[in-house]
Design an enzyme around this catalytic site. Structure first.
Site, PDB file in Angstrom:
ATOM      1  N   ILE A  40       0.819  -1.219   0.000  1.00 43.87           N
ATOM      2  CA  ILE A  40       0.000   0.000   0.000  1.00 43.87           C
ATOM      3  C   ILE A  40       0.852   1.269   0.000  1.00 43.87           C
ATOM      4  CG2 ILE A  40      -2.001  -1.089   1.068  1.00 43.87           C
ATOM      5  CD1 ILE A  40      -1.159   0.307   3.701  1.00 43.87           C
ATOM      6  N   HIS A 110       7.030 -11.776   5.890  1.00 43.66           N
ATOM      7  CA  HIS A 110       6.679 -11.270   4.573  1.00 43.66           C
ATOM      8  C   HIS A 110       7.948 -10.957   3.796  1.00 43.66           C
ATOM      9  CE1 HIS A 110       6.784  -7.826   7.329  1.00 43.66           C
ATOM     10  NE2 HIS A 110       7.071  -7.042   6.298  1.00 43.66           N
TER      11      HIS A 110
END
Length: 125
Positions: A40, A110
Protein backbone atom coordinates in the site's frame (compact mmCIF):
# COMPACT_ATOMS: atom_id res chain seq x y z
CA UNK A 1 7.55 0.15 15.34
CA UNK A 2 9.95 -2.74 14.68
CA UNK A 3 9.00 -6.01 16.32
CA UNK A 4 10.69 -8.79 18.26
CA UNK A 5 11.10 -11.78 15.91
CA UNK A 6 11.14 -14.15 18.89
CA UNK A 7 7.75 -12.97 20.18
CA UNK A 8 4.70 -15.21 20.00
CA UNK A 9 2.62 -14.93 16.84
CA UNK A 10 -0.14 -12.31 17.08
CA UNK A 11 -3.22 -13.52 15.16
CA UNK A 12 -4.52 -9.95 15.05
CA UNK A 13 -1.68 -8.58 12.89
CA UNK A 14 -2.70 -6.91 9.63
CA UNK A 15 -1.49 -9.76 7.42
CA UNK A 16 -3.39 -12.36 9.45
CA UNK A 17 -6.50 -10.22 8.97
CA UNK A 18 -5.84 -10.12 5.20
CA UNK A 19 -5.55 -13.91 5.15
CA UNK A 20 -8.97 -14.12 6.86
CA UNK A 21 -10.42 -11.57 4.38
CA UNK A 22 -11.12 -9.12 7.21
CA UNK A 23 -9.00 -6.47 5.47
CA UNK A 24 -8.91 -6.17 1.67
CA UNK A 25 -5.71 -6.26 -0.34
CA UNK A 26 -4.77 -5.81 -4.00
CA UNK A 27 -4.08 -9.52 -4.53
CA UNK A 28 -1.79 -10.68 -7.34
CA UNK A 29 -1.40 -14.36 -6.36
CA UNK A 30 -2.75 -16.93 -3.96
CA UNK A 31 -2.33 -20.67 -3.46
CA UNK A 32 -2.47 -23.05 -0.51
CA UNK A 33 0.86 -21.79 0.87
CA UNK A 34 1.04 -18.07 0.11
CA UNK A 35 -0.73 -14.81 -0.61
CA UNK A 36 0.86 -11.99 -2.62
CA UNK A 37 -0.41 -8.44 -2.95
CA UNK A 38 0.74 -4.94 -3.89
CA UNK A 39 2.24 -2.92 -1.04
CA UNK A 40 0.00 0.00 0.00
CA UNK A 41 3.06 2.27 0.26
CA UNK A 42 5.24 1.17 -2.68
CA UNK A 43 8.96 1.89 -2.51
CA UNK A 44 9.59 0.97 -6.18
CA UNK A 45 7.66 0.90 -9.45
CA UNK A 46 6.71 -2.68 -8.57
CA UNK A 47 6.47 -3.51 -4.85
CA UNK A 48 4.73 -6.76 -3.97
CA UNK A 49 4.56 -8.52 -0.61
CA UNK A 50 4.43 -12.31 -0.39
CA UNK A 51 3.31 -13.88 2.89
CA UNK A 52 2.98 -17.50 3.97
CA UNK A 53 -0.44 -18.65 5.07
CA UNK A 54 0.96 -20.21 8.23
CA UNK A 55 1.46 -18.33 11.49
CA UNK A 56 5.14 -17.38 11.35
CA UNK A 57 6.58 -14.22 12.90
CA UNK A 58 9.79 -14.01 10.85
CA UNK A 59 12.08 -15.81 8.42
CA UNK A 60 13.85 -17.34 11.43
CA UNK A 61 10.56 -18.62 12.87
CA UNK A 62 9.50 -19.97 9.47
CA UNK A 63 12.80 -21.72 8.72
CA UNK A 64 12.79 -23.36 12.17
CA UNK A 65 9.13 -24.43 12.38
CA UNK A 66 7.55 -24.72 8.92
CA UNK A 67 7.19 -28.08 7.23
CA UNK A 68 9.28 -28.89 4.17
CA UNK A 69 6.09 -28.63 2.10
CA UNK A 70 5.32 -25.14 3.44
CA UNK A 71 8.87 -23.94 2.82
CA UNK A 72 8.98 -25.32 -0.72
CA UNK A 73 5.50 -23.96 -1.47
CA UNK A 74 6.35 -20.49 -0.18
CA UNK A 75 9.68 -20.27 -2.02
CA UNK A 76 7.98 -21.44 -5.24
CA UNK A 77 5.22 -18.87 -4.74
CA UNK A 78 7.80 -16.07 -4.44
CA UNK A 79 9.39 -17.21 -7.71
CA UNK A 80 6.03 -17.49 -9.45
CA UNK A 81 5.03 -13.98 -8.37
CA UNK A 82 8.35 -12.57 -9.64
CA UNK A 83 7.97 -14.31 -13.00
CA UNK A 84 4.25 -13.50 -13.38
CA UNK A 85 4.95 -9.81 -12.77
CA UNK A 86 7.80 -9.54 -15.28
CA UNK A 87 10.51 -9.00 -12.68
CA UNK A 88 12.96 -11.76 -13.58
CA UNK A 89 14.12 -10.52 -17.00
CA UNK A 90 14.86 -6.95 -15.88
CA UNK A 91 16.03 -7.87 -12.39
CA UNK A 92 14.51 -7.36 -8.97
CA UNK A 93 15.29 -7.28 -5.27
CA UNK A 94 13.95 -9.72 -2.70
CA UNK A 95 13.95 -8.51 0.91
CA UNK A 96 12.79 -9.97 4.22
CA UNK A 97 13.22 -7.73 7.26
CA UNK A 98 13.74 -9.59 10.52
CA UNK A 99 13.46 -8.02 13.96
CA UNK A 100 14.11 -4.57 15.33
CA UNK A 101 17.49 -3.91 13.71
CA UNK A 102 16.24 -5.36 10.45
CA UNK A 103 13.28 -2.98 10.40
CA UNK A 104 10.49 -5.57 10.54
CA UNK A 105 7.21 -3.76 11.23
CA UNK A 106 4.57 -6.49 10.93
CA UNK A 107 4.91 -9.63 13.04
CA UNK A 108 4.09 -11.99 10.18
CA UNK A 109 6.81 -13.21 7.81
CA UNK A 110 6.68 -11.27 4.57
CA UNK A 111 9.00 -10.97 1.61
CA UNK A 112 9.17 -7.76 -0.40
CA UNK A 113 9.68 -7.98 -4.17
CA UNK A 114 10.96 -4.70 -5.64
CA UNK A 115 11.39 -4.08 -9.36
CA UNK A 116 10.27 -2.23 -12.43
CA UNK A 117 13.43 -0.12 -12.75
CA UNK A 118 16.83 0.57 -11.24
CA UNK A 119 16.75 0.11 -7.46
CA UNK A 120 19.94 1.85 -6.39
CA UNK A 121 22.24 0.73 -3.59
CA UNK A 122 21.17 -2.00 -1.20
CA UNK A 123 21.58 0.06 1.96
CA UNK A 124 21.58 3.81 2.42
CA UNK A 125 24.22 4.90 4.92
Amino acid sequence: MPIDPTAAYDPDNIFAKMLRDEIPCNKVYEDEHALAFHDINPQADVHILVIPKGEYVSWDDFSAKASAEEIAGFVRAVGTVARDNGLVVRGYRLLANIGRNGGQEVAHLHVHLFGGGPLGPMLAR
